[in-house]
Design a protein around this motif. Structure first.
Motif, PDB file in Angstrom:
ATOM      1  N   ASP A 101       0.832  -1.206   0.000  1.00 15.78           N
ATOM      2  CA  ASP A 101       0.000   0.000   0.000  1.00 15.78           C
ATOM      3  C   ASP A 101       0.869   1.260   0.000  1.00 15.78           C
ATOM      4  N   HIS A 102       1.930   1.222   0.827  1.00 15.72           N
ATOM      5  CA  HIS A 102       2.809   2.384   0.892  1.00 15.72           C
ATOM      6  C   HIS A 102       3.392   2.706  -0.482  1.00 15.72           C
ATOM      7  N   THR A 103       3.842   1.668  -1.186  1.00 12.34           N
ATOM      8  CA  THR A 103       4.483   1.862  -2.494  1.00 12.34           C
ATOM      9  C   THR A 103       3.495   2.504  -3.475  1.00 12.34           C
ATOM     10  N   ALA A 112       2.723  13.615  -8.396  1.00 12.80           N
ATOM     11  CA  ALA A 112       2.070  14.924  -8.313  1.00 12.80           C
ATOM     12  C   ALA A 112       2.967  15.956  -7.631  1.00 12.80           C
ATOM     13  N   PHE A 113       3.787  15.498  -6.707  1.00 16.02           N
ATOM     14  CA  PHE A 113       4.618  16.387  -5.884  1.00 16.02           C
ATOM     15  C   PHE A 113       6.007  16.444  -6.525  1.00 16.02           C
ATOM     16  N   THR A 114       6.083  17.048  -7.685  1.00 12.75           N
ATOM     17  CA  THR A 114       7.311  16.995  -8.479  1.00 12.75           C
ATOM     18  C   THR A 114       8.317  18.047  -8.020  1.00 12.75           C
ATOM     19  N   PHE A 243      -0.136  18.368   7.927  1.00 13.06           N
ATOM     20  CA  PHE A 243       0.368  18.268   9.288  1.00 13.06           C
ATOM     21  C   PHE A 243       1.894  18.226   9.293  1.00 13.06           C
ATOM     22  N   ALA A 244       2.466  17.278   8.518  1.00  8.79           N
ATOM     23  CA  ALA A 244       3.923  17.106   8.510  1.00  8.79           C
ATOM     24  C   ALA A 244       4.577  18.319   7.856  1.00  8.79           C
ATOM     25  N   GLY A 245       3.937  18.848   6.839  1.00  9.58           N
ATOM     26  CA  GLY A 245       4.527  19.961   6.105  1.00  9.58           C
ATOM     27  C   GLY A 245       4.563  21.222   6.939  1.00  9.58           C
ATOM     28  N   GLU A 247       4.051  21.322  10.713  1.00  3.32           N
ATOM     29  CA  GLU A 247       4.543  21.155  12.079  1.00  3.32           C
ATOM     30  C   GLU A 247       6.081  21.120  12.163  1.00  3.32           C
ATOM     31  N   ASN A 248       6.696  20.242  11.395  1.00  4.29           N
ATOM     32  CA  ASN A 248       8.151  20.093  11.516  1.00  4.29           C
ATOM     33  C   ASN A 248       8.886  21.331  11.029  1.00  4.29           C
ATOM     34  N   THR A 249       8.332  21.979  10.023  1.00  2.60           N
ATOM     35  CA  THR A 249       9.046  23.118   9.447  1.00  2.60           C
ATOM     36  C   THR A 249       9.055  24.302  10.419  1.00  2.60           C
ATOM     37  N   GLN A 251       9.000  24.152  13.603  1.00  2.00           N
ATOM     38  CA  GLN A 251       9.915  23.867  14.710  1.00  2.00           C
ATOM     39  C   GLN A 251      11.370  23.897  14.238  1.00  2.00           C
ATOM     40  N   LEU A 252      11.613  23.454  13.012  1.00  2.00           N
ATOM     41  CA  LEU A 252      12.994  23.496  12.530  1.00  2.00           C
ATOM     42  C   LEU A 252      13.475  24.946  12.405  1.00  2.00           C
ATOM     43  N   ILE A 253      12.631  25.812  11.870  1.00  2.00           N
ATOM     44  CA  ILE A 253      13.053  27.213  11.726  1.00  2.00           C
ATOM     45  C   ILE A 253      13.340  27.802  13.115  1.00  2.00           C
ATOM     46  N   SER A 319      15.739   6.715  18.028  1.00  2.00           N
ATOM     47  CA  SER A 319      16.001   8.097  18.428  1.00  2.00           C
ATOM     48  C   SER A 319      16.940   8.790  17.436  1.00  2.00           C
ATOM     49  N   ILE A 320      16.345   9.588  16.591  1.00  2.00           N
ATOM     50  CA  ILE A 320      17.130  10.351  15.620  1.00  2.00           C
ATOM     51  C   ILE A 320      17.984  11.388  16.364  1.00  2.00           C
ATOM     52  N   ALA A 321      17.416  12.003  17.403  1.00  2.00           N
ATOM     53  CA  ALA A 321      18.163  13.022  18.160  1.00  2.00           C
ATOM     54  C   ALA A 321      19.413  12.415  18.792  1.00  2.00           C
ATOM     55  N   TYR A 354      11.538   7.928   3.695  1.00  2.00           N
ATOM     56  CA  TYR A 354      12.287   9.203   3.669  1.00  2.00           C
ATOM     57  C   TYR A 354      11.320  10.338   3.350  1.00  2.00           C
ATOM     58  N   CYS A 355      11.501  11.462   4.054  1.00  2.00           N
ATOM     59  CA  CYS A 355      10.534  12.562   3.991  1.00  2.00           C
ATOM     60  C   CYS A 355      10.196  12.956   2.545  1.00  2.00           C
ATOM     61  N   LEU A 356       8.929  12.886   2.279  1.00  2.00           N
ATOM     62  CA  LEU A 356       8.435  13.243   0.947  1.00  2.00           C
ATOM     63  C   LEU A 356       8.662  14.727   0.663  1.00  2.00           C
ATOM     64  N   PRO A 359      12.823  18.228  -0.122  1.00  2.00           N
ATOM     65  CA  PRO A 359      13.329  19.387  -0.872  1.00  2.00           C
ATOM     66  C   PRO A 359      12.618  20.681  -0.467  1.00  2.00           C
ATOM     67  N   LEU A 360      11.324  20.570  -0.154  1.00  2.00           N
ATOM     68  CA  LEU A 360      10.581  21.759   0.258  1.00  2.00           C
ATOM     69  C   LEU A 360      11.032  22.224   1.648  1.00  2.00           C
ATOM     70  N   ALA A 361      11.256  21.261   2.551  1.00  2.00           N
ATOM     71  CA  ALA A 361      11.697  21.615   3.903  1.00  2.00           C
ATOM     72  C   ALA A 361      13.029  22.365   3.840  1.00  2.00           C
ATOM     73  N   ARG A 362      13.924  21.886   2.985  1.00  2.00           N
ATOM     74  CA  ARG A 362      15.229  22.553   2.841  1.00  2.00           C
ATOM     75  C   ARG A 362      15.068  23.948   2.256  1.00  2.00           C
ATOM     76  N   LEU A 363      14.278  24.020   1.188  1.00  2.00           N
ATOM     77  CA  LEU A 363      14.086  25.309   0.514  1.00  2.00           C
ATOM     78  C   LEU A 363      13.512  26.343   1.492  1.00  2.00           C
ATOM     79  N   GLU A 364      12.492  25.932   2.238  1.00  2.00           N
ATOM     80  CA  GLU A 364      11.854  26.865   3.181  1.00  2.00           C
ATOM     81  C   GLU A 364      12.824  27.321   4.261  1.00  2.00           C
ATOM     82  N   THR A 365      13.584  26.361   4.792  1.00  2.00           N
ATOM     83  CA  THR A 365      14.477  26.707   5.898  1.00  2.00           C
ATOM     84  C   THR A 365      15.581  27.639   5.409  1.00  2.00           C
TER      85      THR A 365
HETATM   86  C1  HEM Z   1      11.941  20.399   8.549  1.00  2.00           C
HETATM   87  C2  HEM Z   1      10.897  19.839   8.160  1.00  2.00           C
HETATM   88  C3  HEM Z   1      10.631  18.356   8.147  1.00  2.00           C
HETATM   89  C4  HEM Z   1      11.173  17.329   8.910  1.00  2.00           C
HETATM   90  C5  HEM Z   1      12.230  17.421  10.004  1.00  2.00           C
HETATM   91  C6  HEM Z   1      10.544  16.113   8.452  1.00  2.00           C
HETATM   92  C7  HEM Z   1      10.851  14.852   8.945  1.00  2.00           C
HETATM   93  C8  HEM Z   1      10.347  13.668   8.437  1.00  2.00           C
HETATM   94  C9  HEM Z   1      10.762  12.341   8.849  1.00  2.00           C
HETATM   95  C10 HEM Z   1      11.806  12.038   9.926  1.00  2.00           C
HETATM   96  C11 HEM Z   1      10.044  11.437   8.144  1.00  2.00           C
HETATM   97  C12 HEM Z   1      10.186   9.899   8.221  1.00  2.00           C
HETATM   98  C13 HEM Z   1       9.502   9.336   9.421  1.00  2.00           C
HETATM   99  C14 HEM Z   1       9.884   7.905   9.698  1.00  2.00           C
HETATM  100  O1  HEM Z   1      10.379   7.158   8.812  1.00  2.00           O
HETATM  101  O2  HEM Z   1       9.708   7.469  10.846  1.00  2.00           O
HETATM  102  C15 HEM Z   1       9.155  12.185   7.272  1.00  2.00           C
HETATM  103  C16 HEM Z   1       8.244  11.626   6.416  1.00  2.00           C
HETATM  104  C17 HEM Z   1       7.336  12.368   5.724  1.00  2.00           C
HETATM  105  N1  HEM Z   1       7.313  13.754   5.583  1.00  2.00           N
HETATM  106 FE1  HEM Z   1       8.537  15.076   6.413  1.00  2.00          FE
HETATM  107  N2  HEM Z   1       9.649  16.415   7.481  1.00  2.00           N
HETATM  108  C18 HEM Z   1       9.672  17.769   7.246  1.00  2.00           C
HETATM  109  C19 HEM Z   1       8.952  18.488   6.323  1.00  2.00           C
HETATM  110  C20 HEM Z   1       7.985  17.947   5.511  1.00  2.00           C
HETATM  111  C21 HEM Z   1       7.224  18.674   4.525  1.00  2.00           C
HETATM  112  C22 HEM Z   1       7.420  20.156   4.197  1.00  2.00           C
HETATM  113  C23 HEM Z   1       6.335  17.778   3.985  1.00  2.00           C
HETATM  114  C24 HEM Z   1       5.288  17.972   2.929  1.00  2.00           C
HETATM  115  C25 HEM Z   1       5.061  19.028   2.282  1.00  2.00           C
HETATM  116  C26 HEM Z   1       6.565  16.493   4.617  1.00  2.00           C
HETATM  117  C27 HEM Z   1       5.872  15.328   4.357  1.00  2.00           C
HETATM  118  C28 HEM Z   1       6.235  14.081   4.764  1.00  2.00           C
HETATM  119  C29 HEM Z   1       5.536  12.860   4.386  1.00  2.00           C
HETATM  120  C30 HEM Z   1       4.297  12.782   3.502  1.00  2.00           C
HETATM  121  C31 HEM Z   1       6.227  11.787   4.978  1.00  2.00           C
HETATM  122  C32 HEM Z   1       5.873  10.297   4.875  1.00  2.00           C
HETATM  123  C33 HEM Z   1       6.675   9.680   3.777  1.00  2.00           C
HETATM  124  C34 HEM Z   1       6.465   8.182   3.683  1.00  2.00           C
HETATM  125  O3  HEM Z   1       6.021   7.528   4.639  1.00  2.00           O
HETATM  126  O4  HEM Z   1       6.753   7.648   2.604  1.00  2.00           O
HETATM  127  N3  HEM Z   1       7.578  16.629   5.535  1.00  2.00           N
HETATM  128  N4  HEM Z   1       9.382  13.539   7.458  1.00  2.00           N
END
Ligand code: HEM
Length: 406
Positions: A101-103, A112-114, A243-245, A247-249, A251-253, A319-321, A354-356, A359-365
């Protein structure tokens, strides 16, 4: 916890809770001890149930890409895991799934997210960053989380998904309620889940009526035209990206700004040579990652971490940290060195999950830091670093507020 505490299945429950408490207070000191003592430790996990914390770089990196470690909750032993309860319409997301399913879903969303779609965001990100900085009061102090680090990723993720200006909401209160829930008020997290679900449902209905050239329309087309995505999977994917796009960004900034302001020599080097930014972002992610723990994983069979066997079905927290401060991988790990080769950092994960949005997270930061440093040559913390308020969460490392003068 004594420095010679046993680290195994026999470790008493109060000791496991003790480790979790120390991680909340001074994570890096606690991680340093744990790495010395053993490769995997029994702790009280983020849901209070027993979990195994893996602390050394090589084990964490290998674990992230180990197909025997499932992200699917159905591989958890009954009663052993009690993580966040989401409705099926938000739960069917990539971070709860294994192949195939993940694949299937990852392939769809990657189409879509090119890289072109991300690159098209470069100028809007810069413009938004500059506008937010323009809007700061002429005289500080100001809270850089509320005024800059939070609204920037909200704008970017809305641009990416194609959320019209009138439909934008402050996701911050929703995500705060999910990431750092108040245990005495579980109704707040439930209400946030309901609000997000309602919001996404409306957004998708709107896009169905009026598709445009954006990521959400492309995802809807994959659902409606190809039948390659269920309705729950579509909603869950939109939820995860939002959420991921966001929340993490945020906090990283925030964490990156604090790290720079607390290391004036490194900040001066970056001010003097902005070409350092790309390597600096890797090092800033290594130094203080917003996602200190990978998503919990459940071994399908007994799995060995450096001589400690984790039984099938138990909860594994990589623990990534801690991996980022492992001296075996990063010499002198507690120092921020912007020119160190930190490309082995794992802040964005490793392997098939690996985070989808990497590239956007890097660009934004990069843009967020560049715009900030360009605008304010005298940027400084308004309170000393130890006085900054951080969220009480083991899972997310971030600031409640970031008062600065400029
Ligand atoms: C600084 C910002 C970000 C950090 C630190 C981060 C971190 C991560 C990490 C660690 C994972 C892998 C989790 C695991 O394997 O346990 C992940 C997956 C993911 N991230 Fe990010 N992320 C960031 C920004 C973003 C942004 C901007 C987006 C979307 C616009 C995004 C979307 C996703 C998605 C969809 C996954 C799941 C990928 C998969 O399961 O194949 N993230 N992220």
């Amino acid at each position: 916890m004594s420095s010679h505490a046993p680290a195994g299945p026999q470790a008493p429950a109060d000791q496991a809770a003790d480790i979790a408490a120390q991680l909340a207070v001074d994570p890096h000191a606690a991680y340093a001890r744990l790495r010395e003592e053993g490769p995997a430790h029994r702790i009280a996990g983020t849901d209070g149930r027993p979990a195994w914390l893996v602390t050394r770089y090589e084990d964490v990196r290998r674990g992230l890409a180990d197909a025997r470690l499932s992200l699917d909750k159905r591989h958890a032993l009954p009663g052993n895991y009690a993580g966040m309860q989401l409705p099926p319409a938000l739960d069917a997301n990539l971070l709860n799934m294994d192949p195939p399913d993940h694949t299937r879903i990852r392939r769809l969303v990657s189409q879509a997210f090119t890289p072109q779609r991300v690159e098209r965001l470069r100028d809007p990100v810069r413009r938004t960053a500059d506008l937010l900085l323009d809007a700061l009061p002429a005289e500080g102090p100001a809270d850089l989380v509320a005024a800059y680090a939070a609204p920037l990723p909200i704008a970017v993720i809305c641009d990416l998904l194609g959320v019209p200006a009138s439909e934008r909401r402050d996701f911050r209160s929703w995500t705060d309620a999910l990431v750092a829930p108040d245990p005495s008020r579980p109704e707040l997290a439930r209400a946030a889940v309901g609000s997000m679900l309602g919001y996404l449902t409306d957004l998708i209905a709107g896009k169905r009526r009026q598709p445009e050239d954006d990521l959400l329309s492309a995802m809807i087309a994959a659902r409606d035209e190809g039948r390659r995505l269920s309705e729950d999977e579509l909603l869950s994917l939109a939820f995860l990206i939002l959420f991921a796009g966001y929340e993490n960004t945020v906090q990283l900034i925030g964490n990156a700004v604090v790290a720079l302001l607390a290391h004036p020599d490194q900040l001066a080097a970056l001010r003097a040579d902005r070409n350092l930014l790309a390597t600096a972002v890797d090092e800033l992610m290594r130094f203080d990652t917003p996602a200190p723990l990978a998503i919990r994983r459940f071994p399908r069979e007994d799995v060995d971490f450096g001589g400690v066997t984790v039984p099938a079905g138990e909860t594994v927290l990589l623990s990534i940290a801690s991996a980022h401060r492992d001296p075996e991988r990063f010499p002198d790990p507690d120092r921020l060195l912007l020119d160190r080769p930190a490309t082995g950092q794992l802040a964005l994960g490793h392997g098939i999950h690996y985070c989808l949005g990497a590239p956007l997270a890097r660009l934004e930061t990069e843009i967020a830091l560049d715009a900030l440093l360009t605008r304010f040559p005298r940027l400084a913390l308004a309170v000393p670093e130890p006085g900054l308020r951080r969220r009480p969460s083991m899972r997310a490392r971030g600031l409640v507020e970031l008062p600065v003068t400029y």
